[in-house]
Motif scaffolding. Sequence first.
Motif, mmCIF file in Angstrom:
data_model
loop_
_atom_site.group_PDB
_atom_site.id
_atom_site.type_symbol
_atom_site.label_atom_id
_atom_site.label_comp_id
_atom_site.label_asym_id
_atom_site.label_seq_id
_atom_site.Cartn_x
_atom_site.Cartn_y
_atom_site.Cartn_z
ATOM 1 N N ALA A 67 0.835 -1.210 0.000
ATOM 2 C CA ALA A 67 0.000 0.000 0.000
ATOM 3 C C ALA A 67 0.865 1.254 0.000
ATOM 4 N N ASP A 68 1.922 1.253 0.812
ATOM 5 C CA ASP A 68 2.825 2.412 0.872
ATOM 6 C C ASP A 68 3.501 2.649 -0.471
ATOM 7 N N VAL A 69 3.982 1.587 -1.097
ATOM 8 C CA VAL A 69 4.651 1.714 -2.393
ATOM 9 C C VAL A 69 3.686 2.268 -3.436
ATOM 10 N N LEU A 70 2.486 1.708 -3.501
ATOM 11 C CA LEU A 70 1.507 2.169 -4.492
ATOM 12 C C LEU A 70 1.097 3.619 -4.225
ATOM 13 N N GLU A 71 0.957 3.977 -2.965
ATOM 14 C CA GLU A 71 0.617 5.361 -2.616
ATOM 15 C C GLU A 71 1.719 6.316 -3.085
ATOM 16 N N ASP A 72 2.969 5.933 -2.857
ATOM 17 C CA ASP A 72 4.099 6.759 -3.295
ATOM 18 C C ASP A 72 4.129 6.892 -4.819
ATOM 19 N N VAL A 73 3.891 5.803 -5.521
ATOM 20 C CA VAL A 73 3.903 5.818 -6.991
ATOM 21 C C VAL A 73 2.817 6.757 -7.521
ATOM 22 N N LEU A 74 1.659 6.755 -6.857
ATOM 23 C CA LEU A 74 0.536 7.578 -7.317
ATOM 24 C C LEU A 74 0.569 8.999 -6.754
ATOM 25 N N PRO A 77 2.593 8.542 -13.351
ATOM 26 C CA PRO A 77 2.839 7.773 -14.563
ATOM 27 C C PRO A 77 1.563 7.685 -15.388
ATOM 28 N N ARG A 78 1.690 7.198 -16.603
ATOM 29 C CA ARG A 78 0.509 6.952 -17.432
ATOM 30 C C ARG A 78 -0.250 5.735 -16.904
ATOM 31 N N GLY A 79 0.521 4.797 -16.335
ATOM 32 C CA GLY A 79 -0.100 3.594 -15.816
ATOM 33 C C GLY A 79 0.759 2.913 -14.770
ATOM 34 N N VAL A 80 0.117 2.018 -14.018
ATOM 35 C CA VAL A 80 0.786 1.219 -13.000
ATOM 36 C C VAL A 80 0.416 -0.240 -13.245
ATOM 37 N N ARG A 135 -7.788 4.933 -6.633
ATOM 38 C CA ARG A 135 -6.963 6.155 -6.593
ATOM 39 C C ARG A 135 -6.423 6.464 -7.990
ATOM 40 N N GLY A 136 -5.921 5.425 -8.672
ATOM 41 C CA GLY A 136 -5.430 5.607 -10.031
ATOM 42 C C GLY A 136 -6.523 6.101 -10.964
ATOM 43 N N ARG A 137 -7.695 5.521 -10.839
ATOM 44 C CA ARG A 137 -8.831 5.943 -11.674
ATOM 45 C C ARG A 137 -9.152 7.411 -11.443
ATOM 46 N N ASP A 138 -9.151 7.823 -10.185
ATOM 47 C CA ASP A 138 -9.443 9.216 -9.858
ATOM 48 C C ASP A 138 -8.392 10.173 -10.424
#
Length: 115
Positions: free
Chosen positions: A31-38, A43-46, A70-73
């Motif tokens: 969750a922390d990694v994905l939160e940091d990435v977003l 990026p265009r995508g994950v 989160r990515g969708r938003d």
Amino acid sequence: MTSDISIRREHDVVVVTPVGEMDAVTSPGLADVLEDVLAADLPRGVVVDLAKVGFCDSRCIGVLVAAYRRGRDLDVGFVVAEPQQQVNRLFVIAGIDQVIPILPTTAEAVDGLRG
């Protein structure tokens, strides 16, 4: 068992690769990694490459769904790739495959997100 998580960028797509088991102990790290990435330099995508994840529980599913939303938003594509048979079966039973795109290979996922 613990999980290691690597991150790499393929042009404008970030590939997150956890290794090991994703459970109540290790899922917060994902969750922390994905939160940091977003959170920075969107990026265009994950792509979450699950090829090396042998176990995933409901906590992991919650992390993936939250990151997908989160990515969708943020208008960032979000795809899961290469889940092992046991993990994929859990996704199908839980209906996650109806929410998050699941692709058979990471390469297909990256290509699809690059457009």
